[in-house]
Design a protein around this motif. Structure first.
Motif, mmCIF file in Angstrom:
data_model
loop_
_atom_site.group_PDB
_atom_site.id
_atom_site.type_symbol
_atom_site.label_atom_id
_atom_site.label_comp_id
_atom_site.label_asym_id
_atom_site.label_seq_id
_atom_site.Cartn_x
_atom_site.Cartn_y
_atom_site.Cartn_z
ATOM 1 N N PRO A 67 0.798 -1.232 0.000
ATOM 2 C CA PRO A 67 0.000 0.000 0.000
ATOM 3 C C PRO A 67 0.830 1.282 0.000
ATOM 4 O O PRO A 67 0.319 2.354 -0.291
ATOM 5 C CB PRO A 67 -0.824 -0.114 1.280
ATOM 6 C CG PRO A 67 -0.022 -0.977 2.175
ATOM 7 C CD PRO A 67 0.729 -1.929 1.275
ATOM 8 N N GLY A 68 2.102 1.195 0.357
ATOM 9 C CA GLY A 68 2.972 2.371 0.300
ATOM 10 C C GLY A 68 2.943 3.199 1.569
ATOM 11 O O GLY A 68 2.716 2.694 2.664
ATOM 12 N N LEU A 69 3.169 4.504 1.411
ATOM 13 C CA LEU A 69 3.228 5.443 2.521
ATOM 14 C C LEU A 69 2.062 6.412 2.456
ATOM 15 O O LEU A 69 1.540 6.708 1.381
ATOM 16 C CB LEU A 69 4.542 6.237 2.476
ATOM 17 C CG LEU A 69 5.831 5.440 2.520
ATOM 18 C CD1 LEU A 69 7.025 6.375 2.329
ATOM 19 C CD2 LEU A 69 5.961 4.682 3.816
ATOM 20 N N CYS A 70 1.677 6.934 3.623
ATOM 21 C CA CYS A 70 0.629 7.956 3.682
ATOM 22 C C CYS A 70 1.168 9.227 3.030
ATOM 23 O O CYS A 70 2.253 9.692 3.379
ATOM 24 C CB CYS A 70 0.242 8.221 5.137
ATOM 25 S SG CYS A 70 -0.906 9.603 5.324
ATOM 26 N N PRO A 71 0.433 9.826 2.095
ATOM 27 C CA PRO A 71 0.933 11.027 1.439
ATOM 28 C C PRO A 71 0.967 12.251 2.352
ATOM 29 O O PRO A 71 1.668 13.216 2.081
ATOM 30 C CB PRO A 71 -0.042 11.237 0.276
ATOM 31 C CG PRO A 71 -1.258 10.479 0.639
ATOM 32 C CD PRO A 71 -0.831 9.361 1.535
ATOM 33 N N ASP A 72 0.225 12.210 3.463
ATOM 34 C CA ASP A 72 0.187 13.362 4.368
ATOM 35 C C ASP A 72 1.295 13.324 5.409
ATOM 36 O O ASP A 72 1.950 14.328 5.671
ATOM 37 C CB ASP A 72 -1.170 13.445 5.073
ATOM 38 C CG ASP A 72 -2.294 13.731 4.100
ATOM 39 O OD1 ASP A 72 -2.054 14.471 3.130
ATOM 40 O OD2 ASP A 72 -3.402 13.213 4.307
ATOM 41 N N CYS A 73 1.500 12.153 6.047
ATOM 42 C CA CYS A 73 2.451 12.096 7.164
ATOM 43 C C CYS A 73 3.600 11.122 6.937
ATOM 44 O O CYS A 73 4.551 11.112 7.715
ATOM 45 C CB CYS A 73 1.723 11.728 8.456
ATOM 46 S SG CYS A 73 1.065 10.057 8.480
ATOM 47 N N GLY A 74 3.536 10.285 5.914
ATOM 48 C CA GLY A 74 4.621 9.359 5.626
ATOM 49 C C GLY A 74 4.577 8.068 6.405
ATOM 50 O O GLY A 74 5.521 7.291 6.373
ATOM 51 N N ALA A 75 3.486 7.787 7.112
ATOM 52 C CA ALA A 75 3.366 6.533 7.862
ATOM 53 C C ALA A 75 3.245 5.366 6.894
ATOM 54 O O ALA A 75 2.634 5.484 5.829
ATOM 55 C CB ALA A 75 2.158 6.585 8.787
ATOM 56 N N ARG A 76 3.820 4.237 7.270
ATOM 57 C CA ARG A 76 3.751 3.033 6.427
ATOM 58 C C ARG A 76 2.363 2.422 6.567
ATOM 59 O O ARG A 76 1.957 1.999 7.644
ATOM 60 C CB ARG A 76 4.835 2.048 6.852
ATOM 61 C CG ARG A 76 4.955 0.892 5.920
ATOM 62 C CD ARG A 76 6.201 0.088 6.229
ATOM 63 N NE ARG A 76 6.270 -1.038 5.339
ATOM 64 C CZ ARG A 76 6.473 -2.277 5.724
ATOM 65 N NH1 ARG A 76 6.682 -2.553 6.988
ATOM 66 N NH2 ARG A 76 6.493 -3.249 4.843
ATOM 67 N N LEU A 77 1.600 2.377 5.485
ATOM 68 C CA LEU A 77 0.209 1.941 5.530
ATOM 69 C C LEU A 77 0.057 0.445 5.782
ATOM 70 O O LEU A 77 -0.986 0.009 6.246
ATOM 71 C CB LEU A 77 -0.499 2.341 4.231
ATOM 72 C CG LEU A 77 -0.591 3.860 4.002
ATOM 73 C CD1 LEU A 77 -1.201 4.150 2.652
ATOM 74 C CD2 LEU A 77 -1.361 4.527 5.112
ATOM 75 N N ALA B 142 -5.776 7.162 9.316
ATOM 76 C CA ALA B 142 -6.638 8.229 8.802
ATOM 77 C C ALA B 142 -6.217 9.555 9.422
ATOM 78 O O ALA B 142 -5.550 9.597 10.456
ATOM 79 C CB ALA B 142 -8.089 7.937 9.108
ATOM 80 N N HIS B 143 -6.613 10.627 8.797
ATOM 81 C CA HIS B 143 -6.355 11.984 9.285
ATOM 82 C C HIS B 143 -7.669 12.730 9.362
ATOM 83 O O HIS B 143 -8.618 12.419 8.641
ATOM 84 C CB HIS B 143 -5.417 12.744 8.343
ATOM 85 C CG HIS B 143 -4.037 12.172 8.277
ATOM 86 N ND1 HIS B 143 -3.093 12.455 9.213
ATOM 87 C CD2 HIS B 143 -3.459 11.318 7.404
ATOM 88 C CE1 HIS B 143 -1.974 11.814 8.912
ATOM 89 N NE2 HIS B 143 -2.178 11.108 7.820
ATOM 90 N N ASP B 144 -7.733 13.740 10.240
ATOM 91 C CA ASP B 144 -8.906 14.610 10.271
ATOM 92 C C ASP B 144 -8.963 15.405 8.978
ATOM 93 O O ASP B 144 -7.936 15.635 8.326
ATOM 94 C CB ASP B 144 -8.820 15.578 11.459
ATOM 95 C CG ASP B 144 -8.898 14.846 12.798
ATOM 96 O OD1 ASP B 144 -9.494 13.747 12.832
ATOM 97 O OD2 ASP B 144 -8.359 15.372 13.791
#
Length: 120
Positions: free
Chosen positions: A80-90, A97-99
């Motif tokens: 799934p890659g990385l979160c585009p907002d915070c860089g967490a490993r999905l 999730a983010h607000d």
């Protein structure tokens, strides 16, 4: 000359940047000619020549391995890659999730609301 070689690949996933390693068998095939059999009127740099009875396999193997490498190596096919907002490993946090982002036009009101909350 026809043959194959086994190579060890080391790199990182193109989506999540985790280190990956793998082994791959790469086949190759090349035609070599003796230097004295080469036609001097033809200037074909693509023809591989023998140097005495020796064959230089380095360029042949390098080309075969580079062409066999995946364009984007992945740790798993469905990474799934990385979160585009915070860089967490999905993969580690699939429910990540983010607000919802605050509209910048209302950011001043959000600061006032926070100040009122701090005063109480």
């Amino acid at each position: 000359m026809t043959g194959s070689t086994e190579v060890e690949l080391v790199g990182e996933c193109a989506r999540c940047l985790e280190p990956i390693s793998d082994r791959m068998v790469v086949g190759f095939q090349e035609l070599f000619v003796y230097e004295d059999q080469r036609n001097p009127s033809e200037e074909d740099d693509e023809v591989s020549t023998l140097e005495g009875d020796l064959v230089d396999l380095e360029p042949l193997l390098r080309d075969a391995v580079v062409l066999a490498l995946p364009f984007q190596p992945l740790c798993e096919d469905d990474c799934p890659g990385l979160c585009p907002d915070c860089g967490a490993r999905l993969k580690d946090d699939p429910d990540h999730a983010h607000d919802a982002p605050i509209d910048p036009r209302w950011a001043g009101l959000a600061a006032l609301k926070q100040d009122q909350h701090d005063q109480n």
